[in-house]
Design a protein around this motif. Structure first.
Motif, PDB file in Angstrom:
ATOM      1  N   ARG A  46       0.839  -1.207   0.000  1.00  0.00           N
ATOM      2  CA  ARG A  46       0.000   0.000   0.000  1.00  0.00           C
ATOM      3  C   ARG A  46       0.875   1.259   0.000  1.00  0.00           C
ATOM      4  N   ALA A  47       1.921   1.267   0.814  1.00  0.00           N
ATOM      5  CA  ALA A  47       2.818   2.430   0.847  1.00  0.00           C
ATOM      6  C   ALA A  47       3.487   2.633  -0.512  1.00  0.00           C
ATOM      7  N   ALA A  48       3.864   1.538  -1.159  1.00  0.00           N
ATOM      8  CA  ALA A  48       4.473   1.633  -2.495  1.00  0.00           C
ATOM      9  C   ALA A  48       3.453   2.142  -3.503  1.00  0.00           C
ATOM     10  N   PHE A  49       2.230   1.650  -3.402  1.00  0.00           N
ATOM     11  CA  PHE A  49       1.165   2.084  -4.310  1.00  0.00           C
ATOM     12  C   PHE A  49       0.925   3.582  -4.176  1.00  0.00           C
ATOM     13  N   GLU A  50       0.914   4.066  -2.951  1.00  0.00           N
ATOM     14  CA  GLU A  50       0.654   5.488  -2.697  1.00  0.00           C
ATOM     15  C   GLU A  50       1.904   6.361  -2.848  1.00  0.00           C
ATOM     16  N   ASN A  51       3.040   5.741  -3.142  1.00  0.00           N
ATOM     17  CA  ASN A  51       4.321   6.443  -3.295  1.00  0.00           C
ATOM     18  C   ASN A  51       4.663   7.234  -2.027  1.00  0.00           C
ATOM     19  N   ASP A  52       4.361   6.637  -0.889  1.00  0.00           N
ATOM     20  CA  ASP A  52       4.636   7.247   0.412  1.00  0.00           C
ATOM     21  C   ASP A  52       6.033   6.797   0.867  1.00  0.00           C
ATOM     22  N   VAL A  53       7.033   7.571   0.512  1.00  0.00           N
ATOM     23  CA  VAL A  53       8.429   7.204   0.750  1.00  0.00           C
ATOM     24  C   VAL A  53       8.729   7.066   2.235  1.00  0.00           C
ATOM     25  N   ASP A  54       8.198   7.966   3.043  1.00  0.00           N
ATOM     26  CA  ASP A  54       8.434   7.886   4.495  1.00  0.00           C
ATOM     27  C   ASP A  54       7.852   6.597   5.073  1.00  0.00           C
ATOM     28  N   ALA A  55       6.651   6.242   4.647  1.00  0.00           N
ATOM     29  CA  ALA A  55       6.032   5.003   5.132  1.00  0.00           C
ATOM     30  C   ALA A  55       6.816   3.784   4.659  1.00  0.00           C
ATOM     31  N   VAL A  56       7.297   3.815   3.416  1.00  0.00           N
ATOM     32  CA  VAL A  56       8.104   2.699   2.893  1.00  0.00           C
ATOM     33  C   VAL A  56       9.353   2.527   3.748  1.00  0.00           C
ATOM     34  N   ARG A  57      10.052   3.605   4.024  1.00  0.00           N
ATOM     35  CA  ARG A  57      11.281   3.520   4.831  1.00  0.00           C
ATOM     36  C   ARG A  57      10.984   3.058   6.251  1.00  0.00           C
ATOM     37  N   ALA A  58       9.888   3.549   6.827  1.00  0.00           N
ATOM     38  CA  ALA A  58       9.515   3.149   8.190  1.00  0.00           C
ATOM     39  C   ALA A  58       9.177   1.663   8.236  1.00  0.00           C
ATOM     40  N   LEU A  59       8.451   1.173   7.240  1.00  0.00           N
ATOM     41  CA  LEU A  59       8.099  -0.248   7.198  1.00  0.00           C
ATOM     42  C   LEU A  59       9.329  -1.123   6.968  1.00  0.00           C
ATOM     43  N   LEU A  60      10.248  -0.671   6.142  1.00  0.00           N
ATOM     44  CA  LEU A  60      11.478  -1.437   5.896  1.00  0.00           C
ATOM     45  C   LEU A  60      12.363  -1.495   7.141  1.00  0.00           C
ATOM     46  N   ALA A  61      12.242  -0.519   8.018  1.00  0.00           N
ATOM     47  CA  ALA A  61      13.041  -0.510   9.247  1.00  0.00           C
ATOM     48  C   ALA A  61      12.499  -1.490  10.283  1.00  0.00           C
ATOM     49  N   ARG A  62      11.266  -1.917  10.117  1.00  0.00           N
ATOM     50  CA  ARG A  62      10.653  -2.847  11.064  1.00  0.00           C
ATOM     51  C   ARG A  62      11.019  -4.287  10.707  1.00  0.00           C
ATOM     52  N   ASP A  63      11.347  -5.077  11.729  1.00  0.00           N
ATOM     53  CA  ASP A  63      11.709  -6.476  11.517  1.00  0.00           C
ATOM     54  C   ASP A  63      10.509  -7.367  11.226  1.00  0.00           C
ATOM     55  N   ASP A  64       9.322  -6.954  11.659  1.00  0.00           N
ATOM     56  CA  ASP A  64       8.138  -7.798  11.469  1.00  0.00           C
ATOM     57  C   ASP A  64       7.506  -7.652  10.090  1.00  0.00           C
TER      58      ASP A  64
END
Length: 199
Positions: A46-64
């Motif tokens: 969803r973050a990629a679809f919305e091009n939300d770069v901050d959300a993408v980076r935040a999600l990638l930082a999470r181990d889960d």
């Protein structure tokens, strides 16, 4: 070959591959999964679809969060970003070491091929540059190990014999291959391995 020439070659190769088929069905599946009922299962999509770069980076930082999770259409978040022409999300995903940039969807298409099919030139450039940076980083990491391994190997001799069924091509190939080998016969094994790693 300049960086732009290498990019143009990669773009041409990917465009040639993409000319064989249309990705309309893949685009609709990816968009439905990113926005539909599966959005909770695939927050990175969803973050990629919305091009939300901050959300993408935040999600990638999470181990889960699985950076390479596949939706029902076989797309990972990088595929969704490429299909959506989301340049920022594509860059953020491709820059992450957790994301497999050469992952293939259910039809066997990489994100680069999907972006090329969508004529998303900036996404293709981001993917090509990310792959090039990964290859350089890997070569730098491997080089010291290879040099240590080569130091422990003594001198050796190698002989090669080729057999070709063609009476026309065989002499030509043998002549070119022998001259290439002959030009580099003065190299030690260590320099040969290092040169091959740098090429």
């Amino acid at each position: 070959m300049s960086s732009d020439d290498a990019f143009e070659d990669a773009l041409d190769d990917a465009r040639d591959d993409a000319d064989d088929a249309s990705s309309d069905d893949a685009r609709s599946d990816a968009f439905e999964d990113a926005l539909g009922a599966h959005a909770a299962r695939f927050p990175l999509h969803r973050a990629a679809f919305e091009n939300d770069v901050d959300a993408v980076r935040a999600l990638l930082a999470r181990d889960d969060v699985d950076a390479n999770a596949r939706d029902d259409a076989g797309h990972c978040a990088l595929h969704v970003a490429a299909l959506r022409r989301a340049v920022g999300a594509t860059r953020a995903l491709a820059a992450s070491a957790r994301v497999a940039t050469e992952a293939r969807d259910a039809r066997g298409w990489t994100a680069t091929r999907l972006a090329t099919d969508r004529r998303a030139r900036a996404c293709v450039r981001a993917l090509v540059e990310a792959n090039r940076a990964r290859e350089k980083r890997l070569a730098r990491e491997i080089r010291p190990e290879m040099a240590r391994a080569v130091e422990g190997v003594g001198d050796f001799e190698t002989r090669a014999a080729w057999r070709f069924g063609s009476r026309v091509l065989a002499p030509l190939i043998k002549m070119v291959a022998v001259s290439y080998t002959h030009l580099r016969a003065h190299e030690t094994l260590r320099y040969l391995v290092c040169r091959l790693l740098l090429e």
